[in-house]
Design a protein around this motif. Structure first.
Motif, PDB file in Angstrom:
ATOM      1  N   LEU A 130       0.840  -1.188   0.000  1.00 18.96           N
ATOM      2  CA  LEU A 130       0.000   0.000   0.000  1.00 18.96           C
ATOM      3  C   LEU A 130       0.882   1.247   0.000  1.00 18.96           C
ATOM      4  O   LEU A 130       1.674   1.456   0.917  1.00 18.96           O
ATOM      5  CB  LEU A 130      -0.914   0.006   1.228  1.00 18.96           C
ATOM      6  N   VAL A 131       0.731   2.070  -1.033  1.00 22.96           N
ATOM      7  CA  VAL A 131       1.420   3.356  -1.113  1.00 22.96           C
ATOM      8  C   VAL A 131       0.426   4.426  -0.669  1.00 22.96           C
ATOM      9  O   VAL A 131      -0.605   4.629  -1.315  1.00 22.96           O
ATOM     10  CB  VAL A 131       1.926   3.644  -2.532  1.00 22.96           C
ATOM     11  N   ALA A 132       0.717   5.073   0.453  1.00 21.85           N
ATOM     12  CA  ALA A 132      -0.205   6.056   1.013  1.00 21.85           C
ATOM     13  C   ALA A 132       0.474   7.406   1.103  1.00 21.85           C
ATOM     14  O   ALA A 132       1.692   7.510   1.256  1.00 21.85           O
ATOM     15  CB  ALA A 132      -0.676   5.617   2.405  1.00 21.85           C
ATOM     16  N   GLY A 133      -0.330   8.460   1.012  1.00 22.67           N
ATOM     17  CA  GLY A 133       0.238   9.802   1.113  1.00 22.67           C
ATOM     18  C   GLY A 133      -0.778  10.876   0.790  1.00 22.67           C
ATOM     19  O   GLY A 133      -1.924  10.606   0.402  1.00 22.67           O
ATOM     20  N   LEU A 134      -0.334  12.090   0.941  1.00 23.89           N
ATOM     21  CA  LEU A 134      -1.139  13.283   0.722  1.00 23.89           C
ATOM     22  C   LEU A 134      -1.650  13.358  -0.714  1.00 23.89           C
ATOM     23  O   LEU A 134      -1.002  12.859  -1.646  1.00 23.89           O
ATOM     24  CB  LEU A 134      -0.269  14.506   1.043  1.00 23.89           C
ATOM     25  N   ALA A 135      -2.780  13.989  -0.913  1.00 25.38           N
ATOM     26  CA  ALA A 135      -3.284  14.239  -2.260  1.00 25.38           C
ATOM     27  C   ALA A 135      -2.248  15.011  -3.063  1.00 25.38           C
ATOM     28  O   ALA A 135      -1.688  15.992  -2.591  1.00 25.38           O
ATOM     29  CB  ALA A 135      -4.590  15.034  -2.189  1.00 25.38           C
ATOM     30  N   GLY A 136      -1.980  14.543  -4.287  1.00 26.18           N
ATOM     31  CA  GLY A 136      -1.031  15.242  -5.156  1.00 26.18           C
ATOM     32  C   GLY A 136       0.415  14.895  -4.911  1.00 26.18           C
ATOM     33  O   GLY A 136       1.304  15.484  -5.525  1.00 26.18           O
ATOM     34  N   ILE A 137       0.689  13.916  -4.043  1.00 29.47           N
ATOM     35  CA  ILE A 137       2.065  13.578  -3.676  1.00 29.47           C
ATOM     36  C   ILE A 137       2.741  12.699  -4.725  1.00 29.47           C
ATOM     37  O   ILE A 137       3.953  12.499  -4.700  1.00 29.47           O
ATOM     38  CB  ILE A 137       2.092  12.879  -2.298  1.00 29.47           C
ATOM     39  N   GLY A 138       1.946  12.132  -5.656  1.00 25.93           N
ATOM     40  CA  GLY A 138       2.516  11.327  -6.730  1.00 25.93           C
ATOM     41  C   GLY A 138       2.370   9.829  -6.524  1.00 25.93           C
ATOM     42  O   GLY A 138       3.172   9.048  -7.032  1.00 25.93           O
ATOM     43  N   LYS A 139       1.326   9.403  -5.832  1.00 25.08           N
ATOM     44  CA  LYS A 139       1.135   7.978  -5.550  1.00 25.08           C
ATOM     45  C   LYS A 139       0.841   7.187  -6.821  1.00 25.08           C
ATOM     46  O   LYS A 139       1.415   6.119  -7.046  1.00 25.08           O
ATOM     47  CB  LYS A 139      -0.018   7.808  -4.546  1.00 25.08           C
ATOM     48  N   THR A 140      -0.078   7.701  -7.646  1.00 27.64           N
ATOM     49  CA  THR A 140      -0.438   6.985  -8.875  1.00 27.64           C
ATOM     50  C   THR A 140       0.764   6.821  -9.779  1.00 27.64           C
ATOM     51  O   THR A 140       1.026   5.731 -10.304  1.00 27.64           O
ATOM     52  CB  THR A 140      -1.557   7.744  -9.612  1.00 27.64           C
TER      53      THR A 140
END
Length: 615
Positions: free
Chosen positions: A86-96
């Motif tokens: 699971l890659v988690a983080g703030l919106a816009g952080i570049g997860k996708t």
């Protein structure tokens, strides 16, 4: 014969006819027909869709370490292999982008995922497009080549069939990588996770979900990578001849700092530059300089940092939202659970749970130590703007007052608990002890002061509370003495200059300001005489202003003590005549007031400075 999930060979014998049928060489998810003579109109062949990754960005940068760590858990049969990541983080952080880049590289590894990849965007944070798991499973089963008429209607049955298909493919040497993007809840993701122990899954989410997955929390990229991303994105849009980013390194760095390492913000900034090839970077850097306008300016057509944050914020209930809105009122880089509880006026334990929930949603981040929390720079601006729109000005000011009270009470308790030489040296200008705070030990007080120092500095230098400027002065008084004891001279000068500036404003508490300046000036003079001679100029300014205020308000006793302080400064500056003159004036005032203690102190200073026997 229905052979869903079956692997060849699948033999069938007819003893009477002595005929044997055998199917081999694959995994069959549709209907299997066997017989001696078969006449059938075959349906149209369904080709599995196992390569549907979105395109990758050519200006992806700054994530080599994260990709390496993710690839380690995708190695077939590796020691670190995990069934789900699971890659988690703030919106816009570049997860996708990270999970797609990782999936692309994993597919290029020989024999890692010979069966291909299944990708689905769950749209978990978009209320209009959010994909229920049963709908996602319908699409995934079709992508695996399952005929529509063979897909069961219920979630449980679809999940069972999907997992059986993945397990059969893995057993037949066609291991598949499942990529689930923008998952918002464990319930949305869990039915889509493989359970065979060989098929791998990678997910992205703004929330830290309880899925039993290996967790990778994504942080912002550093300034060098941010500038590189900006440069690559502009060149991709305008061609290699566009060298604006390279030609303006200072402006590029300013834009990167304004975007605070958030890839979404950097991409929008690059798009704004690409729109107008004649636009200099200085123009965009200036446009983003004003904090109160920055979020509104980081937008282009349908892409906006503000909108990305909105999708996360709108999922909060009123209590979580209120705590989130109040956090930016603390001017420092992070905040403790206790300080947040004071501002929100709720129980400490409840506050801790609320803050942990916000951290799991990646609207805030855990700080450098347990019990401390911080906001990304752009999220801080967002939360502050939301707070101004949803919490009344009076309520916000009351929360700030509560925070300042907390800091004053605690810093008073900590300074007096440690009882360093600064308290004694400040006599008679030492600050009054404020009741209410308590520490179990000197060490606890020291740890609190060290942990809160950046916040205390920010509170001192922030605009004073409306009608409560004396609170800022009191805070500066205590903080300055602590800074002196730690030899933090730059911060001590900053605090002193802040009080100097406040003392020239109207409607202030002149007495408190003058006493604070006298105390801080004394500390500066002490260090100027022993370690840092260049502190003497600030010490002179502080003492001169204190003396002027005492004289303006006819505070004769304090005037005399300020003159005693001045004598030390003059002596350190080798102005011995002025030193003796200042002491003589102080002694005269003490004599006039009948203050024997003051007279004794002045005589003591005269003896220490050896002014009695100098001509």
């Amino acid at each position: 014969m229905a052979a869903v999930g079956a692997q060849g060979p699948v033999p069938r014998k007819d003893p009477a006819a002595g005929v044997e049928n055998r199917i081999s060489g694959g995994v069959f998810l549709g209907t299997v027909i066997q017989g001696h003579t078969v006449n059938v109109n075959l349906p149209q062949t369904i080709t599995p869709a196992l390569g549907g990754l979105p395109p990758i960005s050519d200006f992806f940068t700054g994530r080599d370490r994260e990709i390496g760590e993710l690839l380690q858990v995708l190695v077939p049969g590796g020691a670190q292999t995990a069934p789900a990541s699971l890659v988690a983080g703030l919106a816009g952080i570049g997860k996708t982008e990270l999970i797609v880049q990782t999936a692309r590289r994993a597919l290029q590894k020989q024999d890692w995922f010979p069966g291909g990849v299944l990708f689905v965007d769950m749209f978990g944070y978009d209320p209009e497009r959010r994909l229920p798991p049963e709908h996602a499973l319908d699409g995934l089963l079709r992508a695996l080549g399952m005929p529509p008429q063979c897909i069961p209607p219920g979630l449980q049955d679809r999940s069972r069939l999907y997992r059986s298909a993945l397990a059969a493919l893995a057993g037949a040497g066609s291991r598949i990588l499942v990529v689930l993007d923008n998952v918002s809840s464990a319930d949305q993701a869990r039915p889509l996770l493989p359970t065979d122990g060989r098929t791998a899954a990678v997910l992205s989410s703004r929330d830290t979900l309880d899925l039993g997955a290996r967790l990778f929390e994504l942080d912002v990229i550093d300034e060098t990578s941010a500038i590189d991303m900006l440069d690559r994105a502009v060149r991709e849009a305008r061609g290699p001849g566009d060298t604006r980013v390279q030609d303006s390194p200072d402006e590029a760095a300013a834009i990167a700092r304004s975007c605070a390492g958030l890839p979404l913000a950097l991409r929008i900034a690059a798009a704004l530059l690409a729109d107008s090839p004649a636009r200099p970077l200085s123009s965009l850097a200036q446009a983003l300089e004003a904090e109160h306008l920055r979020l509104n300016r980081l937008r282009r057509q349908d892409r906006a940092v503000l909108s990305a944050f909105d999708l996360s914020y709108e999922r909060l209930d009123p209590l979580h939202a209120r705590v989130f809105q109040l956090l930016p009122l603390n001017a420092g880089p992070d905040i403790s659970t206790q300080a947040a509880a004071v501002m929100a006026d709720i129980d400490w334990y409840e506050t801790e749970e609320l803050l942990q929930d916000l951290a799991r949603a990646h609207l805030i981040e855990p700080g450098r130590a347990w019990g401390r929390w911080r906001l990304h720079d752009l999220v801080r601006l967002y939360a502050d703007e939301i707070g101004k729109n949803h919490i009344g000005a009076d309520d916000r000011e009351e929360a700030r007052r509560s925070l300042y009270k907390y800091y004053i009470v605690m810093v008073s308790a900590a300074v007096y608990a440690r009882r360093t030489f600064t308290i004694d040296r400040a006599e008679p200008f030492h600050p009054p002890r404020i009741p209410g705070g308590r520490f179990r030990s000197n060490e606890d007080a020291r740890e609190w002061l060290d942990g809160e120092r950046p916040n205390l500095m920010a509170a001192v230098t922030a605009p004073p509370l409306e009608g409560r400027r004396v609170w800022s002065v009191a805070l500066a008084w205590f903080v300055g003495l602590h800074l002196s004891s730690k030899w933090l001279f730059d911060d001590l000068v900053t605090v002193t200059e802040t009080v100097l500036a406040m003392s020239h404003l109207t409607n202030g508490s002149r007495g408190a300001e003058a006493k604070t300046l006298a105390a801080l000036g004394r500390e500066l003079e002490h260090h100027a005489s022993h370690e840092k001679p260049d502190l003497r100029a600030c010490a002179f300014d502080a003492q001169a202003r204190a003396l002027a205020i005492f004289r303006e308000h006819h505070a004769r006793k304090w005037e005399a003590w300020a003159l005693v302080n001045f004598s030390r400064l003059f002596h350190g500056n080798q102005q011995l005549h002025k030193a003796r003159e200042a002491l003589a004036q102080a002694e005269a005032i003490f004599h006039e007031l009948g203050d024997q203690g003051g007279l004794d102190a002045a005589h003591y200073v005269r003896d220490c400075l050896r002014l009695s026997d100098q001509v």
